[in-house]
Design a protein around this motif. Structure first.
Motif, short mmCIF file in Angstrom:
data_model
loop_
_atom_site.label_atom_id
_atom_site.label_comp_id
_atom_site.label_asym_id
_atom_site.label_seq_id
_atom_site.Cartn_x
_atom_site.Cartn_y
_atom_site.Cartn_z
N TRP A 116 0.85 -1.21 0.00
CA TRP A 116 0.00 0.00 0.00
C TRP A 116 0.87 1.25 0.00
O TRP A 116 0.64 2.18 -0.77
CB TRP A 116 -0.92 0.00 1.22
CG TRP A 116 -1.82 1.20 1.29
CD1 TRP A 116 -3.08 1.33 0.80
CD2 TRP A 116 -1.51 2.48 1.87
NE1 TRP A 116 -3.59 2.58 1.03
CE2 TRP A 116 -2.64 3.31 1.69
CE3 TRP A 116 -0.40 3.00 2.52
CZ2 TRP A 116 -2.68 4.64 2.14
CZ3 TRP A 116 -0.43 4.31 2.97
CH2 TRP A 116 -1.57 5.12 2.78
N LEU A 117 1.87 1.26 0.86
CA LEU A 117 2.73 2.44 0.96
C LEU A 117 3.51 2.65 -0.33
O LEU A 117 3.58 3.79 -0.85
CB LEU A 117 3.70 2.28 2.13
CG LEU A 117 4.69 3.42 2.37
CD1 LEU A 117 3.96 4.74 2.59
CD2 LEU A 117 5.59 3.10 3.56
N ALA A 118 4.09 1.59 -0.87
CA ALA A 118 4.88 1.73 -2.10
C ALA A 118 4.02 2.23 -3.25
O ALA A 118 4.50 2.98 -4.11
CB ALA A 118 5.52 0.38 -2.45
N GLN A 119 2.75 1.84 -3.27
CA GLN A 119 1.86 2.25 -4.36
C GLN A 119 1.42 3.71 -4.25
O GLN A 119 0.90 4.26 -5.22
CB GLN A 119 0.64 1.32 -4.39
CG GLN A 119 1.00 -0.09 -4.83
CD GLN A 119 -0.11 -1.09 -4.58
OE1 GLN A 119 -1.22 -0.72 -4.17
NE2 GLN A 119 0.18 -2.36 -4.80
N GLN A 120 1.64 4.32 -3.12
CA GLN A 120 1.32 5.75 -2.98
C GLN A 120 2.42 6.63 -3.57
O GLN A 120 2.19 7.82 -3.82
CB GLN A 120 1.15 6.13 -1.50
CG GLN A 120 0.22 5.27 -0.69
CD GLN A 120 -1.13 5.08 -1.33
OE1 GLN A 120 -1.82 6.05 -1.65
NE2 GLN A 120 -1.53 3.83 -1.53
N ARG A 155 -13.97 2.22 2.72
CA ARG A 155 -13.64 1.37 1.59
C ARG A 155 -13.30 -0.01 2.10
O ARG A 155 -12.95 -0.18 3.27
CB ARG A 155 -12.45 1.94 0.79
CG ARG A 155 -12.73 3.32 0.20
CD ARG A 155 -11.52 3.82 -0.58
NE ARG A 155 -11.78 5.14 -1.11
CZ ARG A 155 -12.29 5.37 -2.30
NH1 ARG A 155 -12.59 4.33 -3.07
NH2 ARG A 155 -12.50 6.57 -2.72
N THR A 156 -13.39 -0.99 1.23
CA THR A 156 -13.08 -2.34 1.66
C THR A 156 -11.58 -2.58 1.73
O THR A 156 -11.12 -3.51 2.34
CB THR A 156 -13.69 -3.37 0.70
OG1 THR A 156 -13.21 -3.10 -0.62
CG2 THR A 156 -15.21 -3.24 0.72
N ARG A 157 -10.80 -1.72 1.06
CA ARG A 157 -9.33 -1.84 1.09
C ARG A 157 -8.70 -0.46 1.15
O ARG A 157 -9.34 0.51 0.74
CB ARG A 157 -8.81 -2.56 -0.17
CG ARG A 157 -9.16 -4.04 -0.20
CD ARG A 157 -8.47 -4.69 -1.38
NE ARG A 157 -8.81 -6.08 -1.46
CZ ARG A 157 -8.16 -7.04 -0.81
NH1 ARG A 157 -7.15 -6.71 -0.05
NH2 ARG A 157 -8.49 -8.28 -0.92
N PRO A 158 -7.47 -0.37 1.62
CA PRO A 158 -6.78 0.92 1.52
C PRO A 158 -6.69 1.33 0.06
O PRO A 158 -6.45 0.51 -0.82
CB PRO A 158 -5.39 0.62 2.09
CG PRO A 158 -5.59 -0.58 2.93
CD PRO A 158 -6.67 -1.38 2.26
N ARG A 159 -6.88 2.60 -0.19
CA ARG A 159 -6.83 3.09 -1.55
C ARG A 159 -5.44 3.00 -2.12
O ARG A 159 -4.48 3.46 -1.52
CB ARG A 159 -7.27 4.56 -1.57
CG ARG A 159 -7.35 5.14 -2.97
CD ARG A 159 -7.92 6.52 -2.88
NE ARG A 159 -8.02 7.13 -4.19
CZ ARG A 159 -8.51 8.33 -4.39
NH1 ARG A 159 -8.97 9.04 -3.37
NH2 ARG A 159 -8.58 8.86 -5.59
#
Length: 415
Positions: free
Chosen positions: A367-371, A410-414
């Motif tokens: 999640w963090l890397a995708q931000q 949301r069902t998952r972190p964005r």
């Protein structure tokens, strides 16, 4: 022998057992009511308690990695190391602010033949502004060494332990390098550099990542020196959009605070079981020099209530049962307002420990890397890989967790 050496633990365990055996032999001989016998019984009991506590303390310290050496424990470790050339292909240019102590490959279990996991560099980072230095590990993805990426800069993540912590825990207990390598090989995330360290930059004092008036400038070191020095010694980006920060416990508080107070340095953060204001106790001393303003500025709830929200994305994790910060985490999420964005990963149960964080990291690190955004490249340009998340043990974790983005759910972190 080192503080965490198995031999040291065994020696103290044997001494503790020997003390108990000696007590069985000596106790009948100290059974009279004379004052020497009474004093002897008291001394035997006290000595046995001390020996047992020492043995248990050594085992617990080695397991959790609170202190890495005797000097670390007593605050006398001032050892230095020679400046060595950075590993082949590792540096943009030599930096005398990074001392490389060693390097080794990252081995990915069950990886296909020819698939490298990258390398792990053991370093000491010195900060020109804070005048602090700290040991760290730098994970370099396999693409870092490929010819076609020779002029490429990479996004970077600063990973922090709790207090007092040991940077090795991020490798031996949380397996950050292998998790990052697996995520890159699975194309969950773009090739990303990791900087693994502890927030205890002036041991044994817990600075709570604060610039202490008249004391250690821990916040300056982590928010300004580390990204600057890393960009000079390794091929990583220099913009806030290229940098994220993650941590557990004290490191989680630091991660949130560094992103909220320095959105010009970090664009995203993950807090694993973190809290929301600087703790003060005998390990911290006076962090704020009597300044109520400085104390408020390091209180994340106060910042959300009184200051403009920073343009950052954060993920906070906790457990409904087993974590003391569940209610305060809910309050933090409710207080977040645009342009800041928040997501949550809340487990049904889990303690404040490595086992819980190992359940959260397979979701939290991608999640963090995708931000993050890939730095602008002079020739080759990296693009962030954002395929659907694979079904794995992390998927079952996520199905039981609640994720919240901004003021909606949301069902998952964005991503």
């Amino acid at each position: 022998m080192g503080l965490t050496a198995t031999k040291v633990q065994l020696v103290f365990a044997v001494i503790a057992v020997a003390g108990l055996v000696a007590t069985v032999w000596a106790w009948p001989r100290l059974s009279s009511r004379t004052w020497p016998s009474v004093a002897g019984r008291v001394a035997v009991l006290v000595l046995n308690q001390i020996l047992i506590l020492l043995a248990l303390g050594l085992v617990i310290n080695a397991y959790f990695g609170f202190y890495g050496s005797w000097g670390d424990l007593f605050g006398t470790d001032d050892s230095t190391a020679p400046i060595l050339p950075l590993g082949a292909g590792a540096a943009v240019g030599q930096s005398d602010l990074v001392r490389v102590l060693g390097s080794r490959p990252v081995l990915v279990p069950k990886a296909k033949a020819g698939h490298s996991g990258g390398r792990l560099e053991q370093v000491v980072i010195s900060g020109p502004q804070s005048r602090l230095s700290a040991p760290a590990y730098v994970y370099l993805p396999p693409q870092y060494f490929e010819k076609k990426f020779a002029n490429t800069r990479f996004p970077a993540i600063l990973a922090l332990t709790g207090y007092p912590g040991d940077a090795r825990n991020l490798i031996t207990r949380l397996d950050f390098p292998v998790l990052a390598a697996k995520s890159i090989l699975a194309k969950q995330i773009s090739p990303t550099v990791l900087v693994l360290m502890r927030p205890t930059v002036a041991p044994p004092r817990d600075t709570e990542c604060v610039d202490v008036p008249g004391g250690p400038q821990a916040e300056t070191f982590l928010a300004k020196d580390v990204p600057h020095v890393m960009a000079g010694a390794f091929r990583v980006g220099t913009d806030a959009g290229n940098w994220g920060v993650i941590g557990g416990s004290t490191g989680g508080y630091c991660a949130l605070k560094l992103s909220m107070r320095h959105p010009d340095a970090f664009s995203a953060a993950v807090s694993l079981s973190g809290y929301f204001h600087a703790l003060t106790d005998v390990t911290t001393g006076d962090l704020f020099g009597g300044s109520r303003q400085l104390q408020d500025e390091n209180d994340l709830m106060w910042r959300l209530a009184h200051l403009p929200a920073p343009p950052v994305s954060v993920l906070v994790t906790t457990s409904k049962h087993g974590e003391a910060d569940y209610k305060t985490t809910e309050q933090f999420l409710k207080a977040v307002k645009a342009p800041m964005q928040a997501a949550s990963l809340i487990l049904p149960s889990g303690g404040h420990n490595f086992a819980t964080w190992n359940r959260e990291l397979p979701e939290a690190l991608p999640w963090l890397a995708q931000q993050l955004h890939a730095p602008a490249q002079p020739q080759t340009r990296l693009t962030a890989a954002r395929p659907p998340r694979p079904r794995s043990s992390a998927a079952s974790l996520a199905s039981s967790a609640r994720h919240r983005q901004g003021s909606g759910r949301r069902t998952r972190p964005r991503p």
